[in-house]
Design a protein around this motif. Structure first.
Motif, mmCIF file in Angstrom:
data_model
loop_
_atom_site.group_PDB
_atom_site.id
_atom_site.type_symbol
_atom_site.label_atom_id
_atom_site.label_comp_id
_atom_site.label_asym_id
_atom_site.label_seq_id
_atom_site.Cartn_x
_atom_site.Cartn_y
_atom_site.Cartn_z
ATOM 1 N N GLU A 1 -0.834 113.355 116.793
ATOM 2 C CA GLU A 1 0.474 113.652 116.763
ATOM 3 C C GLU A 1 0.990 113.306 115.254
ATOM 4 O OE1 GLU A 1 2.512 111.652 119.895
ATOM 5 O OE2 GLU A 1 2.118 113.337 121.241
ATOM 6 N N PHE A 2 2.071 114.320 114.802
ATOM 7 C CA PHE A 2 2.707 114.250 113.522
ATOM 8 C C PHE A 2 4.001 113.732 113.816
ATOM 9 C CE2 PHE A 2 -0.989 117.063 113.075
ATOM 10 C CZ PHE A 2 -1.541 116.689 111.970
ATOM 11 N N ILE A 3 4.574 113.552 114.992
ATOM 12 C CA ILE A 3 5.859 112.986 115.471
ATOM 13 C C ILE A 3 5.567 111.733 116.078
ATOM 14 C CG2 ILE A 3 8.062 113.353 116.292
ATOM 15 C CD1 ILE A 3 7.553 116.210 116.094
ATOM 16 N N LYS A 4 5.937 110.740 115.396
ATOM 17 C CA LYS A 4 5.707 109.405 115.981
ATOM 18 C C LYS A 4 7.037 108.749 116.398
ATOM 19 C CE LYS A 4 1.367 109.154 114.387
ATOM 20 N NZ LYS A 4 0.383 109.164 115.360
ATOM 21 N N THR A 5 7.099 108.050 117.820
ATOM 22 C CA THR A 5 8.138 107.540 118.244
ATOM 23 C C THR A 5 8.403 106.022 117.735
ATOM 24 O OG1 THR A 5 7.871 108.487 120.371
ATOM 25 C CG2 THR A 5 9.083 106.382 120.405
ATOM 26 N N ILE A 6 9.279 105.735 117.205
ATOM 27 C CA ILE A 6 9.742 104.122 116.579
ATOM 28 C C ILE A 6 10.606 103.777 117.513
ATOM 29 C CG2 ILE A 6 10.478 103.087 114.538
ATOM 30 C CD1 ILE A 6 8.370 104.847 113.815
ATOM 31 N N TYR B 1 12.682 108.617 115.865
ATOM 32 C CA TYR B 1 11.252 109.231 115.579
ATOM 33 C C TYR B 1 11.125 109.518 113.974
ATOM 34 C CZ TYR B 1 11.638 110.517 120.511
ATOM 35 O OH TYR B 1 11.680 110.289 121.811
ATOM 36 N N ILE B 2 9.941 109.613 113.686
ATOM 37 C CA ILE B 2 9.716 109.888 112.250
ATOM 38 C C ILE B 2 8.332 111.037 112.082
ATOM 39 C CG2 ILE B 2 7.869 108.116 112.013
ATOM 40 C CD1 ILE B 2 8.542 108.098 109.055
ATOM 41 N N ALA B 3 8.730 112.268 111.459
ATOM 42 C CA ALA B 3 7.817 113.278 111.240
ATOM 43 C C ALA B 3 6.896 112.882 110.034
ATOM 44 C CB ALA B 3 8.287 114.884 111.203
ATOM 45 N N ASN B 4 5.571 113.091 110.242
ATOM 46 C CA ASN B 4 4.660 112.657 109.047
ATOM 47 C C ASN B 4 3.440 113.521 109.005
ATOM 48 O OD1 ASN B 4 5.133 111.439 106.423
ATOM 49 N ND2 ASN B 4 5.581 109.381 107.499
ATOM 50 N N GLU C 1 14.281 128.542 101.277
ATOM 51 C CA GLU C 1 13.173 127.357 101.017
ATOM 52 C C GLU C 1 13.131 126.316 102.184
ATOM 53 O OE1 GLU C 1 14.393 125.951 97.364
ATOM 54 O OE2 GLU C 1 13.314 127.504 96.289
ATOM 55 N N ALA C 2 14.353 126.176 102.775
ATOM 56 C CA ALA C 2 14.714 125.144 103.690
ATOM 57 C C ALA C 2 14.156 125.721 105.066
ATOM 58 C CB ALA C 2 15.986 124.715 103.659
ATOM 59 N N SER C 3 14.213 127.211 105.142
ATOM 60 C CA SER C 3 13.872 127.628 106.433
ATOM 61 C C SER C 3 12.263 127.768 106.741
ATOM 62 C CB SER C 3 14.424 129.194 106.443
ATOM 63 O OG SER C 3 13.779 130.070 105.757
ATOM 64 N N GLN C 4 11.427 127.474 105.812
ATOM 65 C CA GLN C 4 10.043 127.596 105.802
ATOM 66 C C GLN C 4 9.463 126.226 105.793
ATOM 67 O OE1 GLN C 4 9.161 130.480 102.941
ATOM 68 N NE2 GLN C 4 9.919 132.242 104.165
ATOM 69 N N LEU C 5 9.149 125.513 107.169
ATOM 70 C CA LEU C 5 8.725 124.143 107.000
ATOM 71 C C LEU C 5 7.507 124.219 107.606
ATOM 72 C CD1 LEU C 5 12.106 122.652 108.174
ATOM 73 C CD2 LEU C 5 11.508 122.987 105.808
ATOM 74 N N THR C 6 6.856 122.972 107.224
ATOM 75 C CA THR C 6 5.624 122.758 107.612
ATOM 76 C C THR C 6 5.216 121.235 108.169
ATOM 77 O OG1 THR C 6 4.253 122.358 105.534
ATOM 78 C CG2 THR C 6 4.437 124.613 106.443
ATOM 79 N N LEU C 7 4.451 120.866 108.976
ATOM 80 C CA LEU C 7 4.023 119.677 109.599
ATOM 81 C C LEU C 7 2.897 119.605 110.157
ATOM 82 C CD1 LEU C 7 5.129 116.755 110.082
ATOM 83 C CD2 LEU C 7 5.905 117.331 112.067
ATOM 84 N N GLY C 8 1.806 119.279 109.144
ATOM 85 C CA GLY C 8 0.471 119.160 109.859
ATOM 86 C C GLY C 8 0.073 120.920 110.031
#
Length: 220
Positions: free
Chosen positions: A206-211, A216-219, A121-128
């Motif tokens: 972009e789905f990874i923002k610089t703070i 960084y934060i991925a959303n 489960e942890a190996s299959q990830l999505t982001l946008g």
């Protein structure tokens, strides 16, 4: 899936090996701590069954050594030691689980299946539009496969795994680079720039923002 059994009692090793192979697992074995370390380095198992009382290097020592370079492979202690203090010591050394001898083979199989299911489960990830498979080391952007270096892959995985949470520069250096002392975190920016170029996603999407000043934060 490959399982390493590090156990000095030959009878237990043979019993477990036969039973696990009948369940279609690939099994590799070692009968002391030093050989166990060599075996783990060479075979890269997906899960480790580790006896506590081993010759040449104890299970606790071996577990700690593994965790210096590998934070994710599940480690299950198999041991006759069963005090609360022993349990805490085993878990603090980096083990994921603790099964007291003698144990039911069916219980062991159930524990193993839980960890393999979690890993899948942890190996299959999505982001946008980004999809990652950690087991096959593949990354896709809208079905276009991209090539990342090992470090780039690990950095992207860490951010995606912690989607929705701000990852500080200190956390990234410690978890991705395994550096636990003061270090120039500017190296993170170099790798992030490379990742962004390879992802080739427009800046406004972009789905990874610089703070700034934090990390960084991925959303989605």
């Amino acid at each position: 899936m490959k399982i390493a059994i590090i156990e000095d009692e030959i009878g237990i090793t043979n019993f477990l090996k036969q039973g696990l192979e009948e369940e279609h697992y690939e099994v590799v074995t070692a009968n002391d701590g030093e050989k166990g370390w060599e075996l783990i380095q060479q075979s890269k198992p997906d899960l480790i069954l580790l006896d506590w009382m081993l010759p040449k290097m104890s299970g606790i020592e071996l577990c700690k050594k593994v965790r210096l370079t590998d934070a994710t492979t599940p480690i299950i202690f198999l041991t006759a030691r069963d005090t609360v203090h022993d349990t805490i010591e085993g878990l603090k050394s980096g083990a994921n689980d603790y099964i007291k001898k003698p144990f039911s083979f069916e219980e062991l199989l159930a524990r193993i299946s839980i960890y393999f299911r979690k890993n899948t489960e942890a190996s299959q990830l999505t982001l946008g539009p980004i999809a990652m498979n950690r087991l096959t080391h593949q990354v896709f952007v809208s079905e276009r496969e991209i090539s990342l270096t090992q470090r780039e892959f690990e950095l992207l995985y860490f951010l995606m795994k912690n989607k929705g949470t701000v990852c500080t520069r200190t956390q990234i250096i410690e978890e991705v680079w395994n550096i636990h002392f003061e270090y120039d975190s500017g190296v993170i920016d170099v790798f992030m720039n490379s990742i962004r170029k390879k992802l080739n996603i427009p800046k406004e999407q972009e789905f990874i923002k610089t703070i700034r000043g934090i990390g960084y934060i991925a959303n989605d």
